[in-house]
Every structure is written in C-alpha cells, then in structure tokens.
Enzyme design. Structure first.
Site, PDB file in Angstrom:
ATOM      1  N   GLY A   1      81.588  30.981  37.465  1.00 33.67           N
ATOM      2  CA  GLY A   1      80.983  32.282  37.189  1.00 33.67           C
ATOM      3  C   GLY A   1      79.517  32.358  37.574  1.00 33.67           C
ATOM      4  O   GLY A   1      78.895  31.375  37.967  1.00 33.67           O
TER       5      GLY A   1
ATOM      6  N   ASP B   1      83.459  28.471  45.778  1.00 32.39           N
ATOM      7  CA  ASP B   1      82.740  29.508  45.034  1.00 32.39           C
ATOM      8  C   ASP B   1      81.502  29.980  45.784  1.00 32.39           C
ATOM      9  O   ASP B   1      80.854  30.939  45.364  1.00 32.39           O
ATOM     10  CB  ASP B   1      82.365  29.016  43.631  1.00 32.39           C
ATOM     11  CG  ASP B   1      81.544  27.741  43.656  1.00 32.39           C
ATOM     12  OD1 ASP B   1      82.081  26.707  44.105  1.00 32.39           O
ATOM     13  OD2 ASP B   1      80.374  27.755  43.232  1.00 32.39           O
ATOM     14  N   ASN B   2      81.183  29.317  46.899  1.00 29.04           N
ATOM     15  CA  ASN B   2      80.066  29.735  47.744  1.00 29.04           C
ATOM     16  C   ASN B   2      80.551  30.363  49.046  1.00 29.04           C
ATOM     17  O   ASN B   2      79.806  30.422  50.023  1.00 29.04           O
ATOM     18  CB  ASN B   2      79.158  28.544  48.071  1.00 29.04           C
ATOM     19  CG  ASN B   2      78.451  27.998  46.842  1.00 29.04           C
ATOM     20  OD1 ASN B   2      78.289  28.699  45.849  1.00 29.04           O
ATOM     21  ND2 ASN B   2      78.029  26.752  46.902  1.00 29.04           N
TER      22      ASN B   2
ATOM     23  N   ARG C   1      83.756  36.336  45.932  1.00 32.55           N
ATOM     24  CA  ARG C   1      83.910  35.010  46.525  1.00 32.55           C
ATOM     25  C   ARG C   1      85.373  34.577  46.500  1.00 32.55           C
ATOM     26  O   ARG C   1      86.189  35.147  45.782  1.00 32.55           O
ATOM     27  CB  ARG C   1      83.076  33.993  45.729  1.00 32.55           C
ATOM     28  CG  ARG C   1      81.623  34.387  45.555  1.00 32.55           C
ATOM     29  CD  ARG C   1      81.058  33.884  44.227  1.00 32.55           C
ATOM     30  NE  ARG C   1      79.684  34.343  44.011  1.00 32.55           N
ATOM     31  CZ  ARG C   1      78.606  33.688  44.415  1.00 32.55           C
ATOM     32  NH1 ARG C   1      78.738  32.517  45.031  1.00 32.55           N
ATOM     33  NH2 ARG C   1      77.405  34.174  44.202  1.00 32.55           N
TER      34      ARG C   1
ATOM     35  N   ASP D   1      74.549  32.148  49.015  1.00 35.32           N
ATOM     36  CA  ASP D   1      74.073  31.024  48.198  1.00 35.32           C
ATOM     37  C   ASP D   1      73.288  30.008  49.023  1.00 35.32           C
ATOM     38  O   ASP D   1      73.804  28.953  49.395  1.00 35.32           O
ATOM     39  CB  ASP D   1      75.232  30.346  47.469  1.00 35.32           C
ATOM     40  CG  ASP D   1      75.799  31.223  46.361  1.00 35.32           C
ATOM     41  OD1 ASP D   1      75.045  32.045  45.825  1.00 35.32           O
ATOM     42  OD2 ASP D   1      76.989  31.092  46.042  1.00 35.32           O
TER      43      ASP D   1
ATOM     44  N   ASP E   1      69.625  27.317  31.883  1.00 34.19           N
ATOM     45  CA  ASP E   1      68.758  28.366  31.352  1.00 34.19           C
ATOM     46  C   ASP E   1      68.826  29.666  32.142  1.00 34.19           C
ATOM     47  O   ASP E   1      68.206  30.658  31.760  1.00 34.19           O
ATOM     48  CB  ASP E   1      67.304  27.879  31.280  1.00 34.19           C
ATOM     49  CG  ASP E   1      66.742  27.462  32.635  1.00 34.19           C
ATOM     50  OD1 ASP E   1      67.370  27.756  33.670  1.00 34.19           O
ATOM     51  OD2 ASP E   1      65.663  26.828  32.656  1.00 34.19           O
ATOM     52  N   GLY E   2      69.565  29.671  33.252  1.00 34.15           N
ATOM     53  CA  GLY E   2      69.701  30.890  34.036  1.00 34.15           C
ATOM     54  C   GLY E   2      68.479  31.257  34.848  1.00 34.15           C
ATOM     55  O   GLY E   2      68.432  32.337  35.442  1.00 34.15           O
TER      56      GLY E   2
END
Length: 518
Positions: free
Chosen positions: A100, A270-271, A200, A280, A135-136
């Site tokens: 995600g 996922d990329n 994706r 990405d 931490d995003g």
C-alpha cells in the site's frame, strides 16, 4: 483561489474505507481515507513550470504561501479528498503481501487545461494506514532526486510520472542512510507527483492473492473504463485486449530505459505502473562506464536482480505475475499468453527502431544488431561512457573515422591506448555501414541527436545539487532542472553538465550506488 477542478473517480467508484487513522491490514477496500500530517514551516523549493501550465496554475498562485501550505500537507484546496491506495507486490522475486501507499497520499484527480486527468499525489506527507512502522516522511535528498528525475525523464521522451512541486517541510527526519546502525537527522521534504493514474500491478495482485475476485474485477473494470477508454468489447476479449496493451506499454517504457541508459533499481511489481509509466524514483541511476551488470541499488548489490541489462527480462517476469493475478478472470489462459507475446514483439521492434536511430541508420538490418552489440562489448571492455560514446558518434566522418572523436568517453587512459586498434576497427566497420545507408549526413546527424541525449541526470550531478540544497542553497536544483529540460540540445555554457563522472564520484555515496533509505 485555485482554478483546479477535481473529479475523484477512484475514490467515488471503488470500494474504500472512510476511517482515518490507525495503521492496519485492509481487506475488501481499494483505498483508505487519510489526511496529510501538517509540517512546521512549508516552503517552496522548486516547481515544474510545464506541469503547472498543464494544470492551469498561474505563477502568482504558485508563489503564494497557500500553495506551499497545500503541497506541504497543511491545507487542502476545495475538491481535494485525500486517500491512500491498498496494494501488494512481489519484491525481489518474493510475494510480500499487503504493502500500500505507505507515505504517498493522493489529494485528488484534477482535470487539466488539456482535458486530461491528473492525479496529484504527495510523497512524504505523513503516515497512512499502510505505513506499517514507518513515519510516512521523506528526506530532502531523495525528494530532490525524485523531483528532478520525473521531469528529466519526461523531457528525454521516456514514459513517466511527472512532478509538480518540491516543498521543504522545515522539519528534520531521522534516517539510517546506510542501514549500518547510525541514523542521522536530515531535512524533510515533500514531492507532489502527477500522473493520469498511479495504479500498479500490485493493485490487482493483492485481491487476487486473497481470493477476493469481486474486488479484482472491480479494479480491472474501473481501470479499463477510466484509463483505457478507447478499448471496446466485453468479457474476456476486452480483458485480454487490455492486458496486451499493458504489456505493450511496458515494453515501450523499458526500451526507452535501455536507449538512454537508465537503471530503475527497484523493479518490484508494486513499482510497475499499469499505464507503462516509470514510477517510484528511488535508488535509480544512469549507466556511466558501460556495464550491463551494474545496479545503483546497494540492497541489490549481491544478487543484482535489477541490473541494467536484465530490465527487459524482469519486466516480462513482472507481467507474468500480473497475468497470474488476472487468471481467475479468464477461462482461456491462452489469451493472457497473447499479451506476454505482445511484450516480446513490441520490445524487439523498439530495440530495432532505437538501434537504427542511435546509429543514424534509415533502418535496422540484422547485422546492425551485431554491430551495436560489438560496440557495447567494446564500451564494456574499455570502460567507455555510454552517453558520451553514442553522442560522440554523431559528428564522426564516414570517410575518415577518427577514434579521437570518442576520446572524452574513456574513463581509463591506459585502456584507451591499449584498445585503440579495436576501436579503430569498429569505427571502420561502422563507417562502411554508413556509406551504404541512404540517409544524408544531415539527416543522419539529426536522427542521432534525437536518440542520443547530451545531458542525462547522472547521480553525481544530482548529488551536487543535493549538497547545495542541504546547505540552504536550492539554486542548484533549479539549474539542473533547466538543463534537463533540453537534454538533446547543445546548450551554450553548460558543458560541465555533459561531462563524464569525475574520479571523486566513483565511490562516493549518492554518486555511484544508493540505498533505499529515503
């Protein structure tokens, strides 16, 4: 007040979870509602004028404090409905389960001045339900690299996501750059990425792996309707046509990578963009001294799964994983194989096209593939710079082929002297081929200039801009952005940006290999 108009079809038409907050394993939802986490003092570092124009953003609006507030994650324009998307993926060949958008938050889908759809996505704007233990946030160095490369690739003619803005947060982020147990505080930043779609391969892999075929079908139907509107038909035939087009677009993208010497570094599923866009930008790089086994990613240094020369094969493998995920929607699996075959056919056609263009030929004969392979072998053996070698061939005289034309492409003077006879032999072979070709010298040179860039975003150039920005001088970012806007032109006074990698950068962190730390 912004003139942006939002049409957030993904959030409206796919099932989601409106609950904000806790990080969790999300089942049955394509997206989760999430708000960016505010930062202390957002300020604009750089922006793409071209992307702003497409979105209808005026200079005064971009210069306003409100713009930095919105694209720094502190405010929203009317119509923005932020979300993060749920997906899985294969990482380094192994199924990784739910991944995600761990630090990407989509603000909305804006309709541009050209009528196109542009999803605006903040990277580094804080945690999402998919952040797991992270931490995003994002550091300035990785954000500069993503911002610059997004635009550099666009101007090279490579299918790519774009970048609108680079905003500093006024806050520090703690990162262990080398994963060696020595974390440090680094300045934080947020990039606004832009694309018609950020869907994706992993968006289809996750529901399929969970056996949620209803959600899988919803993803496919939505993607075709929104992002592939030209496709007609229904059922398996429509799905097969769509998958074949995904395969074709992926082949075109990777062929461009190989043409300009780009190495993605992390070709996990996922990329991989469903639109065939480069997405990405992490530990990427450009090939300096030609080496098909080179990867810029320290995480991949031993296995070299994602090295330069294997990118076409990896893309094919990734498409195989997508086909596997889509298989429950097909009674006739042969329809999926047709798409995979389309990848191979398209890639080979692109390779022949690019071979002809890079060598300045009207068409690519079978023997021309052998000719360019011989050059690649020579570049590898002699430590020749890929970009400078092909660019240097443009002004070669077929009547008097002179190895001195390529002198600046060598990293090792001793190898240049030792390998001079082999280079002379290849140049004579190439010159003989040019004399058989119907293109005029002017046509040949014009064709080669459009296929062989003079300027590419070498890692050491990006690192120099990063070093200056970390000391409070962002002008290097803007200067590099300006150079990369015209990669095929000879730009007066900017020879330094076309130079081969200097000796000091050969082994310096950020200039040769990079970690995934960002």
């Amino acid at each position: 007040m912004t003139h942006l108009h939002f049409d957030n079809r993904l959030r409206q038409q796919l099932p989601g979870d409106p609950e904000e907050g806790a990080r969790r394993r999300e089942v049955g939802a394509a997206w989760s509602s999430v708000l960016p986490t505010p930062v202390a003092a957002p300020y604009l570092i750089a922006h793409s004028a071209e992307m702003a124009q497409v979105l209808g953003l005026e200079a005064a609006e971009i210069a306003s404090a409100q713009f930095a507030q919105v694209f720094g994650g502190n405010a929203l324009y009317p119509g923005m409905q932020p979300w993060a998307v749920n997906y899985g993926g294969h990482q380094f060949g192994h199924w990784a389960g739910q991944l995600g958008d761990g630090r990407a938050i989509s603000l909305g889908e804006a309709i541009g001045t050209d009528g196109g759809r542009y999803e605006l996505q903040l990277k580094g704007a804080g945690p999402t339900p998919y952040s797991r233990g992270a931490d995003g946030r994002a550091v300035l160095r990785s954000s500069i690299r993503e911002f610059l490369c997004s635009e550099a690739m666009h101007h090279l003619g490579v299918p790519t996501t774009r970048a609108l803005s680079l905003v500093g947060t006024g806050e520090a982020v703690v990162r262990d750059m080398f994963y060696d147990g020595h974390p440090q505080r680094e300045p934080g930043a947020i990039v606004c990425r832009v694309a018609p779609s950020f869907i994706r391969f992993g968006n289809f892999e996750l529901p399929s792996a969970r056996g949620d075929i209803a959600l899988l079908k919803q993803w496919v139907d939505f993607t075709i309707a929104r992002d592939f509107p030209a496709l007609a038909g229904a059922g398996e035939a429509l799905y097969a046509d769509w998958f074949a087009q995904v395969c074709e677009r992926t082949a075109v993208m990777v062929a461009h990578w190989m043409r300009v010497g780009f190495v993605h570094g992390v070709m996990n599923t996922d990329n991989m963009s469903i639109l065939g866009l480069t997405i990405d930008y992490g530990p990427y790089g450009w090939v300096d001294d030609y080496d098909p086994d080179w990867t810029p990613n320290t995480t991949d240094a031993q296995g070299r799964r994602y090295r330069f020369g294997t990118q076409p094969q990896v893309a094919y493998w990734n498409l195989g994983r997508l086909a596997q995920a889509l298989a429950p929607l097909f009674a006739d699996q042969a329809l999926l194989q047709y798409g995979l075959d389309r990848f191979r056919d398209t890639y080979l056609a692109c390779d022949r096209r690019d071979t002809a263009a890079k060598l300045g030929l009207a068409e690519c004969r079978d023997e021309d593939l052998q000719l360019i392979d011989a050059l690649r072998a020579l570049m590898r053996e002699s430590e020749m710079d890929m970009t400078l070698t092909f660019r240097g061939l443009i002004d070669l005289s077929p009547e008097h082929p002179d190895p001195a034309q390529l002198r600046d492409a060598f990293y090792d003077e001793d190898k240049r002297l030792v390998d001079a006879p082999q280079l002379q032999q290849w140049l004579q072979r190439y010159a003989a081929r040019l004399q058989q070709d119907p293109l005029s010298p002017e046509e040949r040179r014009a064709r080669m200039r459009l296929a062989n860039p003079r300027y590419v975003l070498r890692n050491y150039l990006a690192q120099q801009a990063i070093d200056r920005a970390e000391q409070g001088d962002p002008s290097g970012v803007q200067e590099l952005l300006e150079v990369m806007r015209r990669p095929y032109d000879d730009q007066h006074g900017r020879d330094a940006f076309a130079a081969r990698r200097p000796d000091w950068a050969r082994d310096r962190a950020g200039c040769s290999m990079l970690s995934c730390s960002s």
